[in-house]
Design an enzyme around this catalytic site. Structure first.
Site, PDB file in Angstrom:
ATOM      1  N   TYR A 122       0.847  -1.142  -0.032  1.00 33.30           N
ATOM      2  CA  TYR A 122       0.031  -0.028   0.162  1.00 33.30           C
ATOM      3  C   TYR A 122       0.848   1.372  -0.019  1.00 33.30           C
ATOM      4  CZ  TYR A 122      -3.730   3.250   1.576  1.00 33.30           C
ATOM      5  OH  TYR A 122      -4.568   4.433   1.664  1.00 33.30           O
TER       6      TYR A 122
ATOM      7  N   ASP B  17       9.216   2.575   0.003  1.00 32.75           N
ATOM      8  CA  ASP B  17       8.263   3.394   0.841  1.00 32.75           C
ATOM      9  C   ASP B  17       8.339   2.970   2.232  1.00 32.75           C
ATOM     10  OD1 ASP B  17       5.922   4.013   2.323  1.00 32.75           O
ATOM     11  OD2 ASP B  17       4.476   3.446   0.573  1.00 32.75           O
TER      12      ASP B  17
ATOM     13  N   LYS C  83       4.121   8.911   9.141  1.00 33.10           N
ATOM     14  CA  LYS C  83       4.061   8.292  10.581  1.00 33.10           C
ATOM     15  C   LYS C  83       4.861   8.883  11.628  1.00 33.10           C
ATOM     16  CE  LYS C  83       1.545   4.394   8.215  1.00 33.10           C
ATOM     17  NZ  LYS C  83       0.105   4.276   8.726  1.00 33.10           N
TER      18      LYS C  83
HETATM   19  N1  PMP Z   1       2.766   3.899   2.527  1.00 29.25           N
HETATM   20  C1  PMP Z   1       2.476   3.165   3.257  1.00 29.25           C
HETATM   21  C2  PMP Z   1       3.555   1.976   3.477  1.00 29.25           C
HETATM   22  C3  PMP Z   1       1.463   2.975   4.405  1.00 29.25           C
HETATM   23  O1  PMP Z   1       1.544   2.381   5.251  1.00 29.25           O
HETATM   24  C4  PMP Z   1       0.841   4.101   4.344  1.00 29.25           C
HETATM   25  C5  PMP Z   1      -0.307   4.349   5.275  1.00 29.25           C
HETATM   26  N2  PMP Z   1      -0.683   3.423   6.275  1.00 29.25           N
HETATM   27  C6  PMP Z   1       0.549   5.066   3.369  1.00 29.25           C
HETATM   28  C7  PMP Z   1       1.832   4.961   2.457  1.00 29.25           C
HETATM   29  C8  PMP Z   1      -0.290   6.153   3.259  1.00 29.25           C
HETATM   30  O2  PMP Z   1      -0.006   7.003   4.359  1.00 29.25           O
HETATM   31  P1  PMP Z   1      -1.252   8.079   4.627  1.00 29.25           P
HETATM   32  O3  PMP Z   1      -2.197   7.309   5.315  1.00 29.25           O
HETATM   33  O4  PMP Z   1      -0.337   9.028   5.658  1.00 29.25           O
HETATM   34  O5  PMP Z   1      -1.650   8.918   3.558  1.00 29.25           O
END
Ligand code: PMP
Length: 426
Positions: free
Chosen positions: A142, A237, A265
């Site tokens: 994701y 990511d 995060k």
């Molecule tokens: N990349 C990863 C690996 C994530 O786990 C998340 C959200 N859990 C995101 C991107 C997207 O981040 P956000 O919810 O702050 O938009």
């Protein structure tokens, strides 16, 4: 009727599904989401006065637990001086310097407000810098909810069993190539065939949005080598792994240097703050220097930046990683024993403090295997734990998040609850 039930009823009238992010709705596990009144350290308390050991920890944003004094104080002090200017501030420079000093591959960094924005912007930058259009991603990973990245995505998309999302046009997703995680031959084959069209390969260096799926030996190295060979950028990511697996994230832990990195995060200390960064020559393609446009009214927001700086300060002062590793190893071990003595097959993949529980016999190395786990049993386990005061992520497709505030008492209590829950499920 509990206060959570009452609030959920009202929420359903004015908010689609009653929540502002789908997984919060408890649909994967059933029941009414608990409305949270406050958090402190490892604990949250709901509006009905129930206290839980919290393993959601704002989906990994809270490396030091809820309402850690230094972070709250930094945010309050910043807010008293003004909450947003739309002009540069000293604290942004400090945070950028700090990130560049901690994350091995980052020379320059741009601050944004969410992981979604970070990944969306990194992809645009990769396309702008290479002049190529295609992007390779992996099933079950994701990267936020930008259109082109929603194909076979993890997190809520996995939880709800969606192939992608309605509202995403073929045009928007048509340049996304989706491969199986850990299949480095497939990456090599695609790059051999159309390598000169691929702008970037994006991946979670430890996948944590289909449950936790570890990179197999040679996978990350293989992808690094083949992307370099074909001039495609490698984007790590690290929205989850950044500042969690190690001070310098997964790239430090595995010793692999991506071209671009996305962060979120932990670096915001629980506030909306995220970033993408990499080599200066690549980052120089961004406006106002280069032609790749990217912007934000609240980017580098002073309150969020102050909280993020305080969180990164705590990392340097307290070096939480060894403690996190010890306690998560003990927790994962204790959970494994609890399931085994109840005769329940479970796999608990773990990288440092990042792990999740699959009710499945074999090792989990792909999204298909993650999906084949017994998610109905996870739902029952979730509720058995909730009844015992343990708040797990409400989906088997999500990682459990430990914070530095989870001490031995919380770990023992969680293992004890799991042993009882396992006997109940058995
Ligand atoms: N990349 C990863 C690996 C994530 O786990 C998340 C959200 N859990 C995101 C991107 C997207 O981040 P956000 O919810 O702050 O938009």
């Amino acid at each position: 009727m509990s206060r959570s039930e009452e609030l959920f009823e009202r929420a359903l009238r004015v908010i689609p599904g009653g929540v502002n992010s789908p997984v919060r709705a408890f649909r994967a596990v059933g029941g009414t989401p608990r409305f949270i009144a406050r958090g402190e350290g490892a604990y949250v308390e709901d509006v009905d006065g129930h206290r839980y050991v919290d393993f959601v920890q704002s989906w990994g944003a809270l490396l030091f637990g809820h309402a850690r004094t230094e972070i709250v104080d930094a945010a309050v002090t910043a807010a008293e001086r003004g909450t947003s200017f739309g002009a540069p501030t000293e604290a942004e420079v400090l945070l950028a310097e700090r990130i560049a000093g901690m994350v091995p591959s980052i020379e320059q960094v741009r601050l944004v407000s969410s992981g979604t924005e970070a990944c969306m912007s990194a992809i645009r930058l990769a396309r702008g810098a290479t002049g190529r259009s295609k992007v390779v991603k992996f099933e079950g990973c994701y990267h936020g909810h930008a259109d082109g990245l929603l194909a076979k995505a993890g997190s809520g998309v996995a939880t709800f069993g969606l192939p992608g999302s309605a509202g995403v046009t073929g045009g928007a997703a048509g340049d996304t190539i989706v491969l199986a995680y850990n299949d480095r031959e497939a990456v090599r084959d695609v790059l051999r065939a159309i390598g000169d069209e691929v702008a970037a390969v994006i991946l979670e260096p430890v996948a944590a949005n289909m449950g936790v799926v570890l990179p197999e030996a040679g996978f990350l190295e293989g992808v690094r080598a083949v992307t370099a060979e074909h001039g495609a950028l490698l984007i790590f990511d690290e929205v989850i792994t950044g500042f969690r697996l190690a001070r310098g994230g997964a790239q430090e832990r595995f010793g692999i240097t991506p071209d671009l990195t996305t962060l979120g995060k932990v670096m915001g200390g629980g506030f909306p703050c995220a970033a993408f960064g990499g080599r200066a020559d690549l980052m120089q393609h961004l406006a106002p220097v280069g032609p790749v446009y990217q912007a934000g009214t609240l980017s580098g927001n002073p309150v969020a930046v102050a909280a993020g700086l305080a969180a990164l300060d705590l990392i340097d002062r307290e070096d939480p990683y060894e403690g996190l590793l010890d306690r998560s190893a003990r927790l994962a071990g204790g959970l494994g024993e609890a399931f085994e003595s109840a005769g329940i097959a479970a796999a608990i993949p773990r990288s440092e403090s990042l792990f999740s529980v699959f009710f499945a016999a074999g090792p989990i190395r792909t999204y298909d295997q993650a999906r084949a786990a017994d998610h109905e049993r996870f739902a029952r386990f979730f509720h058995a734990m909730l009844d015992r005061g343990i708040f797990l992520p409400p989906s088997g497709y999500e990682a459990w998040f430990l914070s530095a505030a989870h001490g031995d008492a919380e770990i023992d209590r969680t293992i004890q609850a799991a042993a009882e829950a396992a006997r109940e499920l058995g």
